[in-house]
Scaffold this motif. Sequence first.
Motif, PDB file in Angstrom:
ATOM      1  N   ALA A  48       0.834  -1.199   0.000  1.00 46.37           N
ATOM      2  CA  ALA A  48       0.000   0.000   0.000  1.00 46.37           C
ATOM      3  C   ALA A  48       0.871   1.252   0.000  1.00 46.37           C
ATOM      4  O   ALA A  48       1.984   1.261   0.540  1.00 46.37           O
ATOM      5  CB  ALA A  48      -0.913  -0.010   1.221  1.00 46.37           C
ATOM      6  N   ASP A  91       0.572   5.829   0.161  1.00 50.47           N
ATOM      7  CA  ASP A  91      -0.280   6.997   0.390  1.00 50.47           C
ATOM      8  C   ASP A  91      -0.824   7.536  -0.931  1.00 50.47           C
ATOM      9  O   ASP A  91      -1.970   8.000  -1.013  1.00 50.47           O
ATOM     10  CB  ASP A  91       0.504   8.090   1.114  1.00 50.47           C
ATOM     11  N   ALA A 150      -3.919   5.571  -1.901  1.00 47.67           N
ATOM     12  CA  ALA A 150      -5.109   5.993  -1.169  1.00 47.67           C
ATOM     13  C   ALA A 150      -5.654   7.315  -1.708  1.00 47.67           C
ATOM     14  O   ALA A 150      -6.870   7.488  -1.887  1.00 47.67           O
ATOM     15  CB  ALA A 150      -4.788   6.112   0.323  1.00 47.67           C
ATOM     16  N   ALA A 175      -4.309   0.020  -1.182  1.00 43.69           N
ATOM     17  CA  ALA A 175      -4.719   1.307  -0.616  1.00 43.69           C
ATOM     18  C   ALA A 175      -5.653   2.038  -1.575  1.00 43.69           C
ATOM     19  O   ALA A 175      -6.626   2.680  -1.154  1.00 43.69           O
ATOM     20  CB  ALA A 175      -3.482   2.160  -0.317  1.00 43.69           C
TER      21      ALA A 175
END
Length: 397
Positions: free
Chosen positions: A210, A212, A215, A265
């Motif tokens: 995952a 950032d 996301a 993510a």
Amino acid sequence: MNDNDVPPGDAASRRPHWEQSSPAELKQLAESHPAELYEAARQLCRSALDEGSEWFTAARTLGRIVDALADTRSRDCARYAVDILGLFPQLGPEPRKEGDRLCRSVAEKLVKAQQLRDLEALFGELPERLDDPAVEVRACVLGELALIGVGCGRPVLDAYAARLRELRHPLARLPRTRLDVEHRFGVRVRGLGSVKTSEQLRSRFPEVSATDGGAEGGRRAVESVDAGRAGAVAGPFVVSGWSRMPEARFYVLPDPLGPDDFNIAFIKELPLACLEGEGTRRGVAVSCRTTPDDVINELFAAAHHGGVNGQGKGQGGAYSRLYAWNSLYALMGLPGDVPFLEAARLAADHRWLRFMAVTDWFHHDTADVAFAVLDPSGTRVAVVAATDTDADSHPYF
């Protein structure tokens, strides 16, 4: 008197209750007296029509006779099996549907059991129309032969295939040879069943961590609703009776997503029913990198094997191949006129993920399949998630 001289009705007088015959008895008759078995099927059909018998019993028995003949290596058995399929429409519209379904499984049996030269003898007469079970089973046989890499270059088979293309039979658009991306179709590796747990997923495919950025990209994705495309993506699971309607969704991004940000993510930020409740149970969601051959093989297997609620709904190799390709095209958003080799090349330019989570959707007991695909522009994403289980016995339900 040889087998072909059995008088009409004689077979029925010898064995009046064919529905009570065991598979072993039918197999023995197919080997020793195929003409008698064929005549019994014709008599059964006549009796059902004359006496108003329930079509289901007659169709079921005809199906068992066809199976026995198709499984018996003999040119006569192959011909009789195909001819009996032509009897189903006489029993009414519902038996006609059963006959169409049976064509797919019988074609698979014929290609496995019969010699090519005996199958070739079935294709001497070119079809005039498609609404004939005898034509349908021949189309399926050609499709099954393509999956094992034989049949091309034989004039009789080539002519029949060309005629099916002229008549626009759905199977006729498929390649007459097996493509490299299809190399796993029907291949089972001992000890490797369906992926049921996150641990199994990690052990078979490289995990994608995952980020950032993933996301953030997921939060900016906008859903693009397309019911027709979603239906094509879900097709392999729906037709074979998987226990739950698959989830197929499509998203558009305002800016290209970085390749390394296409991960779990990103997926967790999408409004997916399969991920509802993620994080409320013990366990983590996982995404792993995969390849187009893995994806299309799972789509083929879904259609071919049938789900836990779809006994008898396996589509046979030819139609499973068609449903798999239709689904793959829809996942990539390709129009149907893109050639298959070009579609395979384009698939290699996409990024493919398998993913799994600990939610009510993923049952981890029979078969859970979830894929996401990012197009080469990095701005379009498609997701499909399917589960197959006996939901009534699962603690989540």
